[in-house]
Design a protein around this motif. Structure first.
Motif, PDB file in Angstrom:
ATOM      1  N   TRP A 180      -7.292  -7.013  32.628  1.00 52.31           N
ATOM      2  CA  TRP A 180      -6.703  -6.771  33.892  1.00 52.31           C
ATOM      3  C   TRP A 180      -7.536  -7.324  34.992  1.00 52.31           C
ATOM      4  O   TRP A 180      -7.790  -7.163  36.100  1.00 52.31           O
ATOM      5  CB  TRP A 180      -6.555  -5.344  34.234  1.00 52.31           C
ATOM      6  CG  TRP A 180      -5.809  -4.402  33.219  1.00 52.31           C
ATOM      7  CD1 TRP A 180      -6.277  -3.546  32.573  1.00 52.31           C
ATOM      8  CD2 TRP A 180      -4.197  -4.456  32.937  1.00 52.31           C
ATOM      9  NE1 TRP A 180      -5.342  -2.845  31.640  1.00 52.31           N
ATOM     10  CE2 TRP A 180      -4.099  -3.518  32.102  1.00 52.31           C
ATOM     11  CE3 TRP A 180      -3.369  -5.262  33.649  1.00 52.31           C
ATOM     12  CZ2 TRP A 180      -2.773  -3.206  31.431  1.00 52.31           C
ATOM     13  CZ3 TRP A 180      -2.053  -4.942  33.263  1.00 52.31           C
ATOM     14  CH2 TRP A 180      -1.878  -4.165  32.124  1.00 52.31           C
ATOM     15  N   THR A 181      -8.033  -8.814  34.723  1.00 50.89           N
ATOM     16  CA  THR A 181      -8.592  -9.380  35.585  1.00 50.89           C
ATOM     17  C   THR A 181      -7.787 -10.181  36.441  1.00 50.89           C
ATOM     18  O   THR A 181      -7.562 -11.414  36.261  1.00 50.89           O
ATOM     19  CB  THR A 181      -9.542 -10.511  34.768  1.00 50.89           C
ATOM     20  OG1 THR A 181      -8.861 -11.347  33.775  1.00 50.89           O
ATOM     21  CG2 THR A 181     -10.867  -9.920  34.042  1.00 50.89           C
ATOM     22  N   THR A 182      -7.349  -9.523  37.396  1.00 51.37           N
ATOM     23  CA  THR A 182      -5.946 -10.062  38.172  1.00 51.37           C
ATOM     24  C   THR A 182      -6.312 -11.117  39.092  1.00 51.37           C
ATOM     25  O   THR A 182      -7.387 -11.361  39.642  1.00 51.37           O
ATOM     26  CB  THR A 182      -5.561  -8.694  39.125  1.00 51.37           C
ATOM     27  OG1 THR A 182      -5.386  -7.524  38.298  1.00 51.37           O
ATOM     28  CG2 THR A 182      -4.507  -9.128  39.948  1.00 51.37           C
ATOM     29  N   GLY A 183      -5.390 -12.045  38.844  1.00 53.61           N
ATOM     30  CA  GLY A 183      -5.637 -13.433  39.730  1.00 53.61           C
ATOM     31  C   GLY A 183      -6.282 -14.286  38.959  1.00 53.61           C
ATOM     32  O   GLY A 183      -6.648 -15.527  39.543  1.00 53.61           O
ATOM     33  N   SER A 184      -6.714 -14.148  37.596  1.00 54.59           N
ATOM     34  CA  SER A 184      -7.350 -15.178  36.886  1.00 54.59           C
ATOM     35  C   SER A 184      -6.675 -16.594  36.888  1.00 54.59           C
ATOM     36  O   SER A 184      -7.349 -17.554  36.669  1.00 54.59           O
ATOM     37  CB  SER A 184      -7.313 -14.655  35.527  1.00 54.59           C
ATOM     38  OG  SER A 184      -8.313 -13.690  35.403  1.00 54.59           O
ATOM     39  N   HIS A 185      -5.270 -16.618  36.998  1.00 55.92           N
ATOM     40  CA  HIS A 185      -4.654 -18.061  37.018  1.00 55.92           C
ATOM     41  C   HIS A 185      -4.954 -18.990  37.816  1.00 55.92           C
ATOM     42  O   HIS A 185      -4.786 -20.166  38.008  1.00 55.92           O
ATOM     43  CB  HIS A 185      -3.035 -17.775  36.940  1.00 55.92           C
ATOM     44  CG  HIS A 185      -2.697 -17.530  38.305  1.00 55.92           C
ATOM     45  ND1 HIS A 185      -2.708 -16.239  38.736  1.00 55.92           N
ATOM     46  CD2 HIS A 185      -1.851 -17.747  39.104  1.00 55.92           C
ATOM     47  CE1 HIS A 185      -2.334 -16.042  39.794  1.00 55.92           C
ATOM     48  NE2 HIS A 185      -1.789 -17.065  39.899  1.00 55.92           N
TER      49      HIS A 185
END
Length: 414
Positions: A180-185
């Motif tokens: 859940w490392t949100t925003g990795s993109h």
């Protein structure tokens, strides 16, 4: 407050026209999930959608709103906790729109915690390098605490950091995984929490390591598709990732202090957003019940319609008082005192507000009938987004455990 009127005027002058031009409304009407989601690209957000959010934030920053909560030294207005709670509720109560997209936590008034984390924990060199880049939108950090086998148990983790020099330079070798490392993109760095000493369950011995996404050994894995799409929540693996000593944020033995630094601010503001979205659902249901006339009389004349909405309105009114009182109290004391004296109150606000918005969205669907169930109304979107907060930001069970700990004397408080 006068500032809410100022925000409303800005929305009508700058944000609403942007929302309407070039069919940007597709991101908010019944097409919203499809318009936002690149289904054939791992379910990630479409570029056009993120470009629109970026333009919204640029306009808000140029108008002096985006940094409201930051100190003046960073171009902000020294916004108080009470002011931020009122603003978050107000914007969410306006309903879906470019001014405040709940799904992305993207608003004309930003919840900008990372620059303050660097200010309070970083070295002078880190402050000079990181803070300006963050405020320009050139540096974005994700949060790497949860793991595949560990969630709410923050002092238990499999990710390890070992002191290892490279080319004569002291540093750390990190191995492990995060979820859940949100925003990795779109991110440049991840705050990776890793244990380097101590025993499982100990708060001491966990460091906060600032890991560049382009570092050798960092691999973004599967993006997990969620109840509310698009997704930007991947698995992250770290294999022999080496970092120099200056990649540590704060005391390497007390990295969880950085993780906890803004937990109370985030929870009270998120509670205010949930309250605002709940109020929107209630207000829209009351309006519809007055207009809809099956069997020759308004729906509103039926107590079966009135009473569930009465209960929701009553709980919203009580929560509003608790949220405002708690936020105002937070403004009178430093963070350490907030954690010691108000943590249970913040948890009360958070878990009850998150439940309320789910209940209010569900009731709004019922009052609106078949149309409420359709995507031509925003209630299903509101429900699907806010349902996550009964799990994230500290699950409601974790929040209740905190409250119980204070009530029954397991956690000390003045």
């Amino acid at each position: 407050m006068d500032y809410l009127a100022e925000l409303d005027a800005f929305i009508e002058a700058e944000i609403r026209p942007l929302e309407q031009q070039d069919d940007n409304i597709r991101f908010f009407d019944h097409r919203r999930e499809h318009a936002r989601t690149a289904w054939d690209n791992q379910g990630l957000p479409r570029k056009e959608w993120e470009d629109l959010l970026r333009e919204m934030r640029r306009r808000a920053d140029a108008a002096g709103h985006y940094r409201f909560a930051l100190p003046e030294e960073y171009g902000g207005r020294n916004g108080s906790h009470l002011a931020m709670a009122c603003i978050r509720e107000h914007l969410a109560a306006r309903g879906l729109g470019l001014h405040n997209d709940l799904q992305n936590e993207s608003s004309i008034v930003g919840n900008l915690v990372q620059p303050l984390m660097v200010r309070d924990f970083g070295t002078e060199e880190q402050k000079a390098e990181f803070i300006p880049a963050m405020l320009r939108g050139e540096m974005l950090w994700t949060f790497g605490l949860t793991e595949e086998d560990h969630g709410s148990d923050a002092t238990w983790m499999d990710t390890r950091a070992v002191r290892t020099a490279r080319d004569g330079r002291p540093g750390w070798l990190i191995n492990g995984n995060k979820m859940w490392t949100t925003g990795s993109h779109a991110a440049t760095h991840c705050m990776v929490f890793a244990r380097h000493s101590g025993e499982e369950g100990d708060a001491k011995g966990i460091g906060c390591f600032i890991v560049p996404y382009d570092a050798p050994g960092v691999e973004i894995g599967e993006y997990l598709w969620t109840f509310n799409m698009p997704t930007d929540h991947p698995r992250l693996s770290l294999t022999d990732v080496w970092l120099p000593d200056d990649a540590v944020l704060g005391d390497v033995d007390r990295g969880l202090a950085a993780a906890q630094h803004f937990v109370h601010e985030n929870r009270i503001r998120q509670a205010a957003s949930s309250l605002g979205a709940a109020q929107y659902c209630i207000d829209e249901s009351v309006k519809y019940a007055k207009e809809r006339k099956p069997f020759g009389k308004p729906l509103a004349s039926n107590q079966a319609i009135q009473f569930p909405l009465v209960e929701l309105q009553t709980e919203a009114a009580m929560l509003r008082q608790l949220i405002h009182a708690t936020a105002a109290a937070m403004d009178t004391m430093p963070k350490t005192e907030v954690a010691r004296r108000l943590s249970d109150k913040v948890s009360m606000c958070n878990y009850r507000a998150n439940r309320l918005v789910c209940d209010a969205a569900d009731r709004a669907m019922q009052v609106h009938g078949g149309l409420g169930y359709s995507r031509h109304k925003p209630f299903e979107h509101i429900y699907r987004h806010h349902r996550r907060y009964r799990i994230t930001e500290g699950s409601e069970e974790i929040q209740m455990r905190k409250i119980g700990g204070v009530m029954f004397g397991y956690i000390g408080v003045e």
